[in-house]
Design an enzyme around this catalytic site. Structure first.
Site, mmCIF file in Angstrom:
data_model
loop_
_atom_site.group_PDB
_atom_site.id
_atom_site.type_symbol
_atom_site.label_atom_id
_atom_site.label_comp_id
_atom_site.label_asym_id
_atom_site.label_seq_id
_atom_site.Cartn_x
_atom_site.Cartn_y
_atom_site.Cartn_z
ATOM 1 N N ALA A 1 -114.593 -31.748 -0.434
ATOM 2 C CA ALA A 1 -115.171 -29.807 0.010
ATOM 3 C C ALA A 1 -115.163 -30.268 -1.276
ATOM 4 O O ALA A 1 -115.636 -30.018 -2.661
ATOM 5 C CB ALA A 1 -113.781 -30.139 0.752
ATOM 6 N N GLY B 1 -113.195 -35.215 1.281
ATOM 7 C CA GLY B 1 -114.274 -35.101 2.366
ATOM 8 C C GLY B 1 -115.906 -35.611 2.280
ATOM 9 O O GLY B 1 -116.100 -36.590 4.065
ATOM 10 N N GLU C 1 -114.018 -39.036 4.332
ATOM 11 C CA GLU C 1 -114.113 -38.657 5.707
ATOM 12 C C GLU C 1 -115.141 -38.588 6.047
ATOM 13 O O GLU C 1 -115.561 -38.798 7.299
ATOM 14 C CB GLU C 1 -113.367 -37.542 5.597
ATOM 15 C CG GLU C 1 -112.194 -37.412 5.452
ATOM 16 C CD GLU C 1 -111.688 -35.819 5.637
ATOM 17 O OE1 GLU C 1 -111.523 -35.119 4.167
ATOM 18 O OE2 GLU C 1 -110.588 -35.626 6.407
ATOM 19 N N GLU D 1 -106.667 -35.699 -1.282
ATOM 20 C CA GLU D 1 -106.233 -34.499 -1.280
ATOM 21 C C GLU D 1 -104.523 -34.143 -2.020
ATOM 22 O O GLU D 1 -104.586 -32.819 -2.624
ATOM 23 C CB GLU D 1 -106.658 -34.740 0.121
ATOM 24 C CG GLU D 1 -107.790 -34.048 0.709
ATOM 25 C CD GLU D 1 -109.097 -34.978 1.051
ATOM 26 O OE1 GLU D 1 -108.310 -36.203 -0.017
ATOM 27 O OE2 GLU D 1 -109.842 -35.168 1.373
#
Ligand code: T1G
Length: 694
Positions: free
Chosen positions: A71, A110, A113, A133
């Site tokens: 992210a 992310g 992900e 994270e």
């Protein structure tokens, strides 16, 4: 395959066709962070694939250095922009056509992900994957804690989520995270795989996998065993436990419920102070690499060979950093036995690393093969950077630099590893002060990541740029410091040690002071640290000159762990216990000073040892000895183990509130006496309600 990529669109996401495969390309330098425009572009691309009968499969890839690296951290704390990342990942997974992730570089957070939302994953050999994270005080919040255990198994998911460590493509393949490892043209291979799987149904959706969860269902103890095995490492951190809970939910609940737990745990972490501190620190350590007040285009000097003077603990450790980075080292000693001992210890250290599987035997030989041990000081003439690691005494340093000035080649960088002394004074003992810099490594130099680059008044800009660039090459985190006693880290250590010792005279015990620091999150307290480093470090070595508690201990040979006696007594496994002898020494000093012991509460210890450090940090800032407050935090996290979930001393002070810091110091001002004076900058900022770090 160049024909397949159309011209870049305005969005960071562009699409192109190769036969019936839609290629979705992200071009969002520097790391393809999944910012709003990227997320919107990905959803639009999936819609394009769904809306066109001619498209039978999809490839998602990235231009530049890496696949999506997560992210966009710069978006955190700002009003959210749709679509959420979980929505994007679900859109990919629910696409009616197979989607292949083409991974290179570092598929992180992310990014991994998104790859887990794809039906297939293909990676180049040197790709790395991870969910870092937890290093930001968070957890994978886009389905990662639910998909990862389903694809790679619970144990692997627990390890990856709570360590944040990257795994290699091979490791990922073995765990089932990646379907294929390829060499050469990644896009080509990805398109080929897409063609291969275009008609395979049902599409393999990670969120629907269940086989790898069963093992954990049959052995629910796995979670508490994991907690216990990592308790020391996770101590004080909130995020690791939240990650474990999210993975537990993946095992105990259907996917649709598990992601709700994940979302709640994620939001809880995001709202806390720890993730704010750790996100702050992510940028702080990158900012430290930026050197102020030098021309933008300053180029580094070429460093092909490094010289190290002194093969002791520091010289050997310093040498290893360069050897491990493939840089040849000429190491100089005055006596053969010292040289042999030093090189022997280096080899032993490498062999210990190899025994832990962290390097191969040939890498050990490679590193040692780059070492040129010699008694001939003039051999340093062939070096581009020379680092002295001799005895911490100014006259010895000056003599060494005087000699270097005569033999070092023009343009060679002359560095001192001094941890306290005045680098300008050392530079003045040469005819080339512009080439002189401090490179303060922390012991053990081959392990500790922090490096203080001490900028002399005359140090040339390209010397600083060279030092900063080299620090990256040898995997150090470097911070530029000005010339003052102790630079940044050790200068802040001094008031802490002074007040800690005075607290002993006033009634505290070493155990109490250390406990307060360990409960705060430090790896050890001031007295445990003294025993580890050596009570005799910096001692004047005159057993008859006993002016303070440290002198008394040193005079009795209580030099710390290495002597099984220091501020604590140690058994043969180096386990500490309170020392009656030390208590006697303290009481003796107390009575001589006419001090009556009093009850000292933990709050006073925090105020007199941690608040005074903040005050000293503010002085370092106001004197320009650090470029920015966040640099001070980088020094303390990497140099002394300050808990990163508090961001560093200056970030922590901001979180506490500078007004509270000033009040606490005012409460202690009288007790601290002339050892203490307020930083003007601290008073000013507290008065204006300002902060140091944001
Ligand atoms: N967001 C924004 N900027 C980033 C970024 C990120 N994720 N990663 C790096 N940058 C910037 C960085 O600040 C620097 O900027 C430049 O890119 C180069 O970085 C929902 C919530 C990828 C291994 O934690 O580990 O996904 O200083 O110097 O050494 O579950 O960057 O040039 O202006 O580090 O080559 C999870 C963090 C996010 C990855 C590359 N992802 N990044 O290392 O370059 S949270 C991460 C890294 C998340 C989801 C959750 C490294 C790197 P500037 P760099 P590098």
């Amino acid at each position: 395959m160049t024909d397949i990529l159309d011209k870049p669109a305005t969005s960071p996401i562009s699409t192109s066709r190769h036969g019936d495969v839609l290629i979705v390309t992200s071009n969002n330098p520097p790391v393809n962070a999944l910012g709003a425009a990227v997320r919107q572009g990905l959803v639009a691309a999936i819609e394009e694939a769904e809306g066109d009968e001619a498209i039978k499969a999809v490839v998602i890839r990235c231009e530049g250095q890496t696949f999506f690296a997560g992210a966009d951290i710069t978006e955190f704390g700002k009003p959210p922009v749709m679509p959420w990342l979980p929505t994007v990942v679900d859109a990919i997974e629910n696409c009616s056509k197979p989607v292949v992730a083409a991974i290179h570089g570092t598929a992180l957070g992310g990014g991994l992900e998104v790859a887990l939302g794809c039906h297939y994953r293909i990676a180049v050999k040197d790709a790395k994957l991870g969910v870092p994270e937890v290093k930001l005080g968070l957890l994978p919040g886009a389905g990662g804690t639910q998909r990862l255990p389903r694809v790679a198994g619970v144990q692997k998911a627990l390890e990856m989520c709570t360590s944040g460590a990257m795994v290699s493509a091979k490791d990922a393949y073995d765990a089932g995270l990646v379907d294929r490892i390829v060499e050469g043209e990644l896009v080509q291979h990805a398109v080929a795989l897409a063609e291969e799987v275009r008609d395979i149904r049902p599409l393999p959706k990670s969120s629907e996998r269940d086989d790898k969860l069963q093992a954990a269902r049959d052995n629910p103890a796995i979670f508490d065993e994991f907690r216990k095995a990592n308790a020391k490492k996770f101590r004080g951190f909130e995020a690791p436990e939240a990650n474990i809970k999210a993975v537990e939910a993946a095992v105990a609940k259907p996917y649709a419920e598990g992601v709700i737990d994940e979302r709640n745990l994620f939001m809880g972490l995001m709202a806390g102070t720890q993730s704010k501190a750790q996100q702050y620190f992510f940028f702080a350590e990158r900012k430290a690499a930026k050197i102020e007040n030098i021309p933008e285009d300053t180029q580094p000097r070429v460093v092909k060979r490094v010289g190290v003077i002194g093969a002791g603990t520091m010289g050997g450790g310093i040498s290893m950093n360069f050897l491990s980075a493939g840089i040849p080292v000429t190491i100089v000693e005055m006596a053969q036995d010292a040289l042999d001992r030093g090189t022997g210890i280096m080899r032993k250290n490498y062999e210990a690393t190899a025994a832990k599987g962290r390097m191969t035997a040939e890498q050990v030989e490679q590193a040692m093969g780059l070492l040129n041990p010699t008694l001939d000081f003039d051999k340093l003439a062939e070096c581009d950077l020379i680092i002295e690691a001799v005895f911490e005494q100014m006259d010895i340093k000056k003599e060494v630099f005087g000699r270097l000035d005569k033999i070092a080649k023009q343009g060679a960088i002359l560095a001192s590893n001094t941890s306290y002394l005045n680098v300008d004074e050392i530079a003045a003992s040469t005819s080339r002060p512009q080439d002189v810099v401090g490179l303060h490594f922390f012991s053990p130099a081959n392990v500790m990541k922090l490096l203080e680059i001490v900028r002399g008044a005359k140090t040339a800009p390209d010397v600083l740029v060279t030092a900063m660039q080299l620090s990256k090459r040898i995997k150090k985190v470097a911070v530029v410091a000005g010339v003052c006693h102790g630079f940044i880290g050790n200068r802040m250590l001094m008031p802490r040690q002074v007040e800690a010792t005075k607290l002993l005279l006033e009634g505290a015990t070493p155990e109490q002071v250390d406990r307060v620091h360990v409960e705060f999150g430090m790896p050890m307290g001031p007295f445990q640290m003294a025993d580890l480093a050596g009570v005799d470090i910096g001692w004047h070595r005159d057993p008859n000159r006993i002016e303070n508690i440290r002198d008394a201990l040193a005079a009795e040979g209580r030099w710390g762990q290495k002597k099984q006696a220091g501020f604590y007594d140690y058994d043969d496994k180096r386990r500490p216990s309170p020392s009656p002898r030390v208590q006697e020494i303290i009481e003796d000093f107390r009575s001589k000073a006419g001090i009556t012991a009093r009850q000292i509460d933990d709050e006073e210890i925090v105020e007199r040892t941690l608040y005074t450090m903040v005050n000293e940090g503010a002085k370092i800032l106001e004197e320009g000895m650090a470029q920015r407050a966040s640099d001070i935090d980088v020094v303390w996290v990497y140099g002394y183990g300050w808990p990163v979930y508090r961001g560093g001393p200056m970030c922590w002070a901001d979180t506490e509130g500078l007004g509270k810091i000033v009040e606490g110091l005012k409460r202690q001002e009288e007790r601290m006496g002339s050892d203490f004076s307020f930083s003007k900058l601290l008073l000013e900022k507290a008065d204006k309600g300002e902060k140091f770090t944001r």
